[in-house]
Scaffold this motif. Structure first.
Motif, PDB file in Angstrom:
ATOM      1  N   LEU A  47       0.834  -1.324   0.004  1.00 13.50           N
ATOM      2  CA  LEU A  47      -0.083   0.153   0.134  1.00 13.50           C
ATOM      3  C   LEU A  47       0.800   1.143   0.022  1.00 13.50           C
ATOM      4  O   LEU A  47       1.951   1.327   0.721  1.00 13.50           O
ATOM      5  N   ARG A  48       0.494   2.033  -0.857  1.00 14.00           N
ATOM      6  CA  ARG A  48       1.261   3.566  -0.716  1.00 14.00           C
ATOM      7  C   ARG A  48       0.303   4.692  -0.297  1.00 14.00           C
ATOM      8  O   ARG A  48      -0.638   4.754  -1.111  1.00 14.00           O
ATOM      9  N   PHE A  49       0.515   5.255   0.726  1.00 12.28           N
ATOM     10  CA  PHE A  49      -0.408   6.097   1.157  1.00 12.28           C
ATOM     11  C   PHE A  49      -1.673   5.502   1.667  1.00 12.28           C
ATOM     12  O   PHE A  49      -2.682   6.302   1.353  1.00 12.28           O
ATOM     13  N   GLY A  50      -1.801   4.232   2.219  1.00  8.17           N
ATOM     14  CA  GLY A  50      -3.026   3.439   2.153  1.00  8.17           C
ATOM     15  C   GLY A  50      -3.819   3.131   1.113  1.00  8.17           C
ATOM     16  O   GLY A  50      -4.843   2.249   1.351  1.00  8.17           O
ATOM     17  N   LYS A  51      -3.226   3.248  -0.029  1.00  3.74           N
ATOM     18  CA  LYS A  51      -3.996   2.761  -1.406  1.00  3.74           C
ATOM     19  C   LYS A  51      -3.270   1.506  -1.862  1.00  3.74           C
ATOM     20  O   LYS A  51      -2.044   1.673  -2.031  1.00  3.74           O
ATOM     21  N   ASP A  69       5.156   3.551   1.952  1.00  2.73           N
ATOM     22  CA  ASP A  69       4.415   1.988   1.781  1.00  2.73           C
ATOM     23  C   ASP A  69       4.449   1.223   2.985  1.00  2.73           C
ATOM     24  O   ASP A  69       5.237   1.333   3.765  1.00  2.73           O
ATOM     25  N   LYS A  70       3.379   0.519   2.839  1.00  2.00           N
ATOM     26  CA  LYS A  70       2.975  -0.259   3.892  1.00  2.00           C
ATOM     27  C   LYS A  70       2.804  -1.660   3.118  1.00  2.00           C
ATOM     28  O   LYS A  70       2.249  -1.784   2.090  1.00  2.00           O
ATOM     29  N   VAL A  71       3.216  -2.891   3.749  1.00  2.00           N
ATOM     30  CA  VAL A  71       3.244  -4.072   3.328  1.00  2.00           C
ATOM     31  C   VAL A  71       2.555  -4.992   4.318  1.00  2.00           C
ATOM     32  O   VAL A  71       2.758  -5.240   5.350  1.00  2.00           O
ATOM     33  N   TYR A  72       1.547  -5.766   3.721  1.00  2.00           N
ATOM     34  CA  TYR A  72       0.801  -6.803   4.271  1.00  2.00           C
ATOM     35  C   TYR A  72       1.208  -8.255   3.717  1.00  2.00           C
ATOM     36  O   TYR A  72       0.985  -8.456   2.674  1.00  2.00           O
ATOM     37  N   VAL A  73       1.940  -9.062   4.572  1.00  3.06           N
ATOM     38  CA  VAL A  73       2.433 -10.494   4.145  1.00  3.06           C
ATOM     39  C   VAL A  73       1.284 -11.445   4.471  1.00  3.06           C
ATOM     40  O   VAL A  73       0.992 -11.575   5.788  1.00  3.06           O
ATOM     41  N   LEU A  74       0.837 -12.078   3.565  1.00  3.94           N
ATOM     42  CA  LEU A  74      -0.355 -13.009   3.842  1.00  3.94           C
ATOM     43  C   LEU A  74       0.256 -14.671   3.139  1.00  3.94           C
ATOM     44  O   LEU A  74       0.745 -14.700   2.388  1.00  3.94           O
ATOM     45  N   PRO A  75       0.027 -15.614   4.140  1.00  2.00           N
ATOM     46  CA  PRO A  75       0.344 -16.960   3.567  1.00  2.00           C
ATOM     47  C   PRO A  75      -0.698 -17.512   2.702  1.00  2.00           C
ATOM     48  O   PRO A  75      -1.426 -18.313   3.043  1.00  2.00           O
ATOM     49  N   VAL A  76      -0.437 -17.186   1.498  1.00  2.00           N
ATOM     50  CA  VAL A  76      -1.539 -17.588   0.457  1.00  2.00           C
ATOM     51  C   VAL A  76      -1.234 -18.988   0.048  1.00  2.00           C
ATOM     52  O   VAL A  76      -2.236 -19.753  -0.367  1.00  2.00           O
TER      53      VAL A  76
END
Length: 327
Positions: A47-51, A69-76
């Motif tokens: 996400l960049r600035f929440g988008k 930038d914010k990153v969410y790591v998901l175990p897909v």
């Protein structure tokens, strides 16, 4: 006494050092916050600035530092599961099981014939779309729990208690999976359903003993039926084999008697033809042949003429080793 020597750093040097320290801290923190790692079984959502910006694959990645930038790591690529009506200790997923009071409510269900049953089951799923999973629904895993419980109650409510506890488990699992997958896709949770497994399915504790007795009686009935069918399958083929053997023996005997009769008829006809040609000779020959067959069966007989008066005819002259008289 010696007085301490005071060393004064010029103001411009002190201000420059602080500036360099600030710059060094900024560079180090920027370097730290601009790199991240996505594990092998996961994907990263940036996400960049929440988008939403992009989804990245596993490996060492770079992003804009300082929280841009914010990153969410998901175990897909990891199979996740939710447990209903029970709990496995040591689970790493907070949504894997519910509170003890909620578990009791989850597993208590009513079947289609208005009987009570306690149903425990597992939902195995994966995160199929990280973007939908993060941003489309506020609590996708909580929503999955509610939807799964609703689906299971609907499926169990369409069947009798015997189907739920014994013969209908596989059908319930398949139908519940299809219904849950359809609703998950409809709600766009970003989740893919792999499997639904029924665990312990029992009647309520107050009636469980009676229900077990009924099940034992049914099992005994099935056992006796199977034993009877086994004996039937053993005796009937054997009886059929004996019957076929006797039928074939009878047919062979009938064929033999018919052939013998045909042979007797042919012999009689040939003899009749000879008799018509020479009746006296044929009659005499038949008499002699009959006597030849009959006389050996009569044993030793002595026939005396009424004029015989001596003992000589009574001696067994033809028996070389015997001199006894025959009376």
């Amino acid at each position: 006494m010696n007085e301490p020597i005071e060393i004064r750093i010029p103001e411009f040097i002190r201000n420059g050092l602080i500036l360099w320290v600030i710059i060094a801290i900024a560079v180090i923190s920027g370097a730290i916050t601009s790199t991240y790692t996505v594990q092998a079984e996961s994907q990263g959502v940036v996400l960049r600035f929440g988008k939403y910006l992009k989804t990245v694959e596993p490996g060492l990645r770079f992003k804009a530092p300082y929280g841009v930038d914010k990153v969410y790591v998901l175990p897909v690529r990891r199979q996740l599961k939710q447990e209903f009506g029970f709990a496995t200790l040591g689970a790493s997923n907070n949504n894997q099981f519910s509170e003890p009071r909620t578990r009791t409510r989850e597993k208590s269900m009513v079947t289609g014939d208005l009987n009570a049953a306690e149903v425990e089951w597992i939902v195995q799923y994966r995160i199929s779309d990280p973007r939908l999973y993060l941003f489309n629904v506020l609590d996708p895993e909580g929503t999955l729990r509610y939807v799964s419980e609703s689906v299971m109650r609907t499926v169990v409510g369409d069947r009798t208690v015997d189907e739920v506890i014994t013969i209908g488990r596989q059908e319930i699992e398949e139908e519940a999976r299809d219904r849950l997958e359809s609703l998950v896709n409809k709600y766009e949770l970003g989740i893919g359903i792999d499997q639904i497994q029924l665990q312990n399915v029992n009647p309520p504790p107050p009636v469980q003993a009676s229900f077990n007795e009924v099940n034992q009686a049914q099992q005994e009935r099935e056992r006796m039926i199977n034993e009877a069918n086994g004996e039937y399958n053993q005796e009937v083929p054997r009886s059929r084999g004996v019957a076929d053997q006797k039928i074939q023996a009878s047919e062979g005997y009938a064929l033999k008697r018919v052939n013998e009769s045909l042979g007797d008829v042919a012999s009689f006809k040939s003899m009749l033809a000879e008799y018509k040609k020479a009746p006296e000779i044929t009659r005499t020959r038949l008499y002699l042949e009959s006597m030849k067959e009959v006389m050996p069966k009569m044993g030793k007989k002595i026939i005396l003429d009424e004029d015989a008066s001596q003992i000589l005819p009574l001696l067994q002259l033809n028996d070389s080793g015997k001199g006894a008289l025959t009376r």
